[in-house]
Design a protein around this motif. Structure first.
Motif, PDB file in Angstrom:
ATOM      1  N   THR A 139       0.819  -1.213   0.000  1.00 15.40           N
ATOM      2  CA  THR A 139       0.000   0.000   0.000  1.00 15.40           C
ATOM      3  C   THR A 139       0.856   1.268   0.000  1.00 15.40           C
ATOM      4  O   THR A 139       0.334   2.365   0.120  1.00 15.40           O
ATOM      5  N   THR A 140       2.162   1.098  -0.124  1.00 18.32           N
ATOM      6  CA  THR A 140       3.066   2.248  -0.123  1.00 18.32           C
ATOM      7  C   THR A 140       3.741   2.364  -1.481  1.00 18.32           C
ATOM      8  O   THR A 140       3.776   1.411  -2.262  1.00 18.32           O
ATOM      9  N   ILE A 141       4.283   3.538  -1.764  1.00 19.60           N
ATOM     10  CA  ILE A 141       5.020   3.759  -3.005  1.00 19.60           C
ATOM     11  C   ILE A 141       6.430   3.208  -2.820  1.00 19.60           C
ATOM     12  O   ILE A 141       7.185   3.699  -1.987  1.00 19.60           O
ATOM     13  N   ARG A 142       6.755   2.184  -3.576  1.00 22.52           N
ATOM     14  CA  ARG A 142       8.055   1.540  -3.401  1.00 22.52           C
ATOM     15  C   ARG A 142       9.145   2.321  -4.124  1.00 22.52           C
ATOM     16  O   ARG A 142       8.892   2.990  -5.134  1.00 22.52           O
ATOM     17  N   GLY A 185       1.768  -1.048  -6.153  1.00 17.90           N
ATOM     18  CA  GLY A 185       0.438  -1.387  -5.674  1.00 17.90           C
ATOM     19  C   GLY A 185      -0.655  -1.038  -6.661  1.00 17.90           C
ATOM     20  O   GLY A 185      -0.567  -0.038  -7.388  1.00 17.90           O
ATOM     21  N   GLN A 186      -1.714  -1.844  -6.672  1.00 19.37           N
ATOM     22  CA  GLN A 186      -2.808  -1.659  -7.622  1.00 19.37           C
ATOM     23  C   GLN A 186      -3.381  -0.246  -7.549  1.00 19.37           C
ATOM     24  O   GLN A 186      -3.615   0.401  -8.566  1.00 19.37           O
ATOM     25  N   ARG A 187      -3.593   0.254  -6.341  1.00 19.14           N
ATOM     26  CA  ARG A 187      -4.190   1.575  -6.177  1.00 19.14           C
ATOM     27  C   ARG A 187      -3.256   2.667  -6.689  1.00 19.14           C
ATOM     28  O   ARG A 187      -3.685   3.596  -7.385  1.00 19.14           O
ATOM     29  N   VAL A 188      -1.976   2.575  -6.363  1.00 22.40           N
ATOM     30  CA  VAL A 188      -0.999   3.560  -6.831  1.00 22.40           C
ATOM     31  C   VAL A 188      -0.848   3.476  -8.344  1.00 22.40           C
ATOM     32  O   VAL A 188      -0.722   4.497  -9.028  1.00 22.40           O
ATOM     33  N   LEU A 240     -12.037   0.616  -1.354  1.00 19.26           N
ATOM     34  CA  LEU A 240     -12.069  -0.834  -1.567  1.00 19.26           C
ATOM     35  C   LEU A 240     -10.711  -1.467  -1.272  1.00 19.26           C
ATOM     36  O   LEU A 240      -9.665  -0.855  -1.509  1.00 19.26           O
ATOM     37  N   PRO A 241     -10.692  -2.718  -0.779  1.00 18.38           N
ATOM     38  CA  PRO A 241      -9.416  -3.437  -0.635  1.00 18.38           C
ATOM     39  C   PRO A 241      -8.756  -3.628  -1.999  1.00 18.38           C
ATOM     40  O   PRO A 241      -9.440  -3.748  -3.025  1.00 18.38           O
ATOM     41  N   GLN A 242      -7.438  -3.666  -2.004  1.00 21.27           N
ATOM     42  CA  GLN A 242      -6.719  -3.779  -3.275  1.00 21.27           C
ATOM     43  C   GLN A 242      -7.028  -5.085  -3.994  1.00 21.27           C
ATOM     44  O   GLN A 242      -7.006  -5.140  -5.224  1.00 21.27           O
TER      45      GLN A 242
END
Length: 275
Positions: A139-142, A185-188, A240-242
């Motif tokens: 959930t973080t920007i890697r 991450g999907q959201r990012v 929503l969950p990823q």
């Protein structure tokens, strides 16, 4: 055109914008995948005008969607550096694709892309159901290495070429590229995609406008209704969950594959590509 016809057209354009905006915010795609065929079928616009008008409408939709991903949570769900390298590659790729479209077999490339979309879509659905894919967990920007940014720019170039030749929207390809290719991450990935499509949409809209293929009134209605709908879609994506997001995007890719696959005759109202 009578007042009744004009009012009907406005309602149709508003409905198209609302559908595209909601999907754009939820899935991190520009929305042209929905706007172009709906304009052809519902608004009776020819293919070229539908494409140009959708590119103009995408600008406010993607902009507010990207802003929602960025400001909607405590941590921005977009990676602006990645978006920059994607945009550089995809803008160049779009020009290359436009030139290559006259020399390459678009049907052959569409088959390849459709097969790829099916494979990636099935993997997304599988990972969402029970897999352990990193892009559905983090959930973080890697942090990325300089080599990764170079590869992302190359990926953007490939996406731009494929979009220029086949008409497949860049967001459909960018999100899985970032998620599966770089573990973002999907959201990012979705938020970053909305930022990355802005330059190519702007260039495409300007090009079509100069050619007389943009209905500004329709674009204003689609963009005006689509923008708040994109905020709702993006807010839903942030909630929503990823895994659910990944599953929804996988299903979307499978649907996109069926529309990408070349058929013997174009869908109702669409023009057959000229040689």
């Amino acid at each position: 055109m009578t007042d009744a016809d004009e009012s009907s057209d406005r309602r149709i354009d508003a409905a198209i914008g609302g559908i595209a905006g909601l999907a754009s915010g939820l899935l991190g795609v520009g929305g042209g995948f929905f706007m172009v065929p709906l304009q052809v079928i519902w608004a009776r616009r020819d293919q070229h005008r539908a494409v140009g008008t959708s590119l103009a409408a995408i600008l406010p939709i993607a902009l507010v969607g990207a802003a929602t991903y960025y400001f909607g949570r405590g941590t921005p769900q977009t990676d602006l550096t990645v978006a920059f390298f994607l945009a550089v590659g995809s803008v160049l790729g779009a020009f290359v694709g436009a030139l290559a479209a006259r020399r390459l077999s678009d049907n052959a490339l569409k088959v390849i892309i459709a097969i790829l979309l099916v494979a990636v879509g099935l993997k997304e659905v599988y990972d969402a159901v029970g897999g352990a894919a990193p892009h559905l967990i983090t959930t973080t920007i890697r942090a990325l290495a300089p080599r990764d940014y170079a590869l992302i720019a190359v990926g953007g170039l490939v996406v731009g070429v494929a979009s220029g030749v086949t008409g497949v929207g860049g967001g459909i390809l960018i999100v899985p590229l970032l998620g599966l290719g770089f573990g973002i991450g999907q959201r990012v990935a979705q938020g970053t995609s909305l930022v990355a499509v802005l330059p190519t949409a702007a260039i495409g809209a300007l090009t079509h406008y100069r050619g007389g293929y943009v209905d500004l009134r329709a674009a204003m209605w689609m963009g005006g209704v689509g923008a708040p709908a994109a905020i709702i879609g993006a807010a839903l994506a942030l909630w929503l969950p990823q895994r659910v997001l990944g599953g929804l995007f996988g299903i979307f890719l499978l649907v996109a594959a069926t529309r990408t696959w070349p058929l013997g005759s174009p869908p109702r109202g669409e023009l057959r590509p000229r040689p």
